[in-house]
Design a protein around this motif. Structure first.
Motif, short mmCIF file in Angstrom:
data_model
loop_
_atom_site.label_atom_id
_atom_site.label_comp_id
_atom_site.label_asym_id
_atom_site.label_seq_id
_atom_site.Cartn_x
_atom_site.Cartn_y
_atom_site.Cartn_z
N VAL A 1 -13.24 -6.93 -0.50
CA VAL A 1 -12.42 -5.97 -1.23
C VAL A 1 -11.02 -6.55 -1.35
N VAL A 2 -10.33 -6.19 -2.43
CA VAL A 2 -8.98 -6.67 -2.65
C VAL A 2 -8.01 -5.51 -2.64
N THR A 3 -6.87 -5.71 -1.99
CA THR A 3 -5.84 -4.68 -1.91
C THR A 3 -4.52 -5.22 -2.45
N GLY A 4 -3.64 -4.30 -2.78
CA GLY A 4 -2.32 -4.69 -3.26
C GLY A 4 -1.34 -3.56 -3.11
N GLY A 5 -0.07 -3.90 -3.15
CA GLY A 5 0.98 -2.90 -3.05
C GLY A 5 1.17 -2.12 -4.33
N ALA A 6 2.12 -1.21 -4.29
CA ALA A 6 2.33 -0.29 -5.41
C ALA A 6 2.71 -1.01 -6.70
N LYS A 7 3.31 -2.19 -6.61
CA LYS A 7 3.73 -2.93 -7.79
C LYS A 7 2.87 -4.17 -8.04
N GLU A 8 1.68 -4.20 -7.45
CA GLU A 8 0.85 -5.40 -7.53
C GLU A 8 -0.47 -5.17 -8.24
N ASP A 9 -0.53 -4.16 -9.10
CA ASP A 9 -1.78 -3.87 -9.80
C ASP A 9 -2.25 -5.04 -10.65
N GLY A 10 -1.33 -5.73 -11.32
CA GLY A 10 -1.70 -6.86 -12.15
C GLY A 10 -2.31 -7.98 -11.34
N LEU A 11 -1.73 -8.26 -10.18
CA LEU A 11 -2.23 -9.29 -9.29
C LEU A 11 -3.62 -8.93 -8.78
N VAL A 12 -3.80 -7.69 -8.38
CA VAL A 12 -5.10 -7.23 -7.90
C VAL A 12 -6.15 -7.32 -9.01
N ALA A 13 -5.77 -6.91 -10.21
CA ALA A 13 -6.71 -6.93 -11.34
C ALA A 13 -7.14 -8.35 -11.68
N GLY B 1 -6.02 -1.04 -5.69
CA GLY B 1 -4.66 -1.32 -6.15
C GLY B 1 -3.77 -0.11 -5.99
N GLY B 2 -2.58 -0.23 -6.52
CA GLY B 2 -1.67 0.91 -6.55
C GLY B 2 -0.99 1.25 -5.26
N GLY B 3 -1.22 0.47 -4.21
CA GLY B 3 -0.60 0.78 -2.92
C GLY B 3 -1.29 1.94 -2.23
N LEU B 4 -2.29 1.65 -1.43
CA LEU B 4 -3.02 2.71 -0.73
C LEU B 4 -2.08 3.50 0.18
N PRO B 5 -2.27 4.82 0.28
CA PRO B 5 -1.54 5.58 1.31
C PRO B 5 -1.82 4.97 2.68
N PHE B 6 -0.83 5.05 3.57
CA PHE B 6 -0.97 4.35 4.84
C PHE B 6 -2.25 4.74 5.59
N GLY B 7 -2.59 6.02 5.62
CA GLY B 7 -3.77 6.44 6.37
C GLY B 7 -5.04 5.73 5.89
N ARG B 8 -5.16 5.58 4.58
CA ARG B 8 -6.35 4.93 4.02
C ARG B 8 -6.32 3.41 4.27
N LEU B 9 -5.14 2.81 4.09
CA LEU B 9 -5.00 1.38 4.35
C LEU B 9 -5.25 1.09 5.82
N ASP B 10 -4.74 1.92 6.69
CA ASP B 10 -4.91 1.77 8.13
C ASP B 10 -6.38 1.78 8.49
N ALA B 11 -7.12 2.74 7.92
CA ALA B 11 -8.55 2.84 8.20
C ALA B 11 -9.30 1.64 7.64
N LEU B 12 -8.93 1.19 6.44
CA LEU B 12 -9.58 0.04 5.83
C LEU B 12 -9.40 -1.21 6.68
#
Length: 333
Positions: A208-220, A235-246
């Motif tokens: 899976v690929v993740t990215g910050g709130a301003k990194e949608d283009g990079l993730v895509a 993409g879009g910068g996951l809320p911390f709770g979801r990123l933490d669990a991931l």
């Protein structure tokens, strides 16, 4: 002081004052996580104080997860600068601690609040502060623990683990690939990340690929090149709770020298971290077979960690280097 209400011997409510400890670390996710051992040392040494952390508002759930912070005071500035002011209310803090840098801007910001005591590194422009000397090449976690020990507060650089998040992972057992970072100079080329992702998928791993709130283009771009399904793109910068669990539920995390690498270390999740321009001796994980660093320094002076182009040290890292490092981790299904 903060005031609460407590019942006296006669049952009448009376105000209870609690001294306040203000800690300035108005930086990013990785900086906060690197400061966890110091925050916990302060919490243990000063249990009667309300520990107020001046940091970006979006880090409030991270601060809460450390178990050391009572309250977050929103504070930030562009480009990792010192905030121009702090929205402090009430009497001066009992103690102010500069975990932001070595001054003098951060020193003077805290001095404006007139704390009873100020803990800070020594600097020629603030000679009134009797603090320890700054060591430029020191590891970030060790630096702040040594700093507190100067003031008589024992601190353990290894005290950095976070509790298991309560939420389930949105992709349990996946290899998390995070191509972004706080600056382009710390971003390994996206086509190389994609090549690694393809190789891992061919070996049977979910990626899976993740990215910050301003990194949608990079993730895509990475997702397209690696042919990842939409379900494996965050993409879009996951809320911390979801990123933490991931991250806590991941098989491994692959990234550059950025916040998600520190989050993975805090959950004992296996990591491969690509370093450049800053050496792992300053920001890398603790010695542990679960954590691998890839570092190909180039001759000459260290590059700019906030630069606008990928650092040459990162460009020296090949996809084969990264796949070899991943192969040394416990990735068996």
């Amino acid at each position: 002081m903060t005031s609460d209400r407590a019942a006296g011997p006669d049952g009448a409510a009376r105000p209870v004052t609690r001294p306040r400890l203000l800690v300035l670390r108005a930086l990013g996710l990785g900086d906060l996580l690197a400061g966890v051992p110091a925050l916990r040392a302060l919490r243990r040494a000063l249990p009667e104080h309300e520990l107020v952390l001046a940091a970006p508002a979006e880090l409030a759930p991270v601060a809460a997860a450390t178990g050391a912070v009572d309250r977050l005071l929103p504070a930030c500035a562009p480009d990792r600068a010192v905030p121009s002011a702090l929205d402090w209310d009430g009497p001066p803090p009992d103690i102010a601690v500069d975990l932001h840098g070595n001054g003098p801007p951060s020193h003077r910001l805290l001095q404006l609040l007139r704390p009873r005591r100020l803990f800070a590194f020594a600097h020629p422009e603030t000679p009134e502060i009797d603090g320890p000397r700054w060591r430029a090449e020191e590891h970030e976690r060790a630096r702040w623990c040594r700093f507190l020990e100067f003031y008589g507060i024992p601190a353990d650089p290894a005290d950095l683990l976070l509790p298991r998040p309560p939420a389930p992972s949105p992709a349990p057992g996946a290899v998390v690939v995070h191509p972004g970072a706080g600056a382009p100079s710390r971003c390994w080329p996206v086509d190389r990340y994609a090549a690694v992702a393809v190789a891992l998928r061919e070996r049977g791993h979910r990626v899976v690929v993740t990215g910050g709130a301003k990194e949608d283009g990079l993730v895509a771009r990475l997702a397209k090149q690696a042919r990842l399904p939409d379900t494996d793109t965050f993409g879009g910068g996951l809320p911390f709770g979801r990123l933490d669990a991931l991250v806590a539920g991941a098989r491994a995390v692959l990234s550059g020298d950025t916040g998600i690498a520190h989050l993975a270390v805090a959950h004992a999740t296996p990591t491969v971290t690509l370093f450049g321009p800053v050496a792992p001796s300053r920001w890398g994980p603790p010695p542990d077979p679960r954590h691998r660093v890839v570092w190909r320094p180039h001759p000459g002076a260290e590059g700019d960690p906030h630069g606008v182009r990928t650092d040459p040290a990162l460009l020296r890292i090949s996809t084969e280097d990264v796949l070899h490092a991943l192969g040394q981790l416990p990735l068996a299904s």
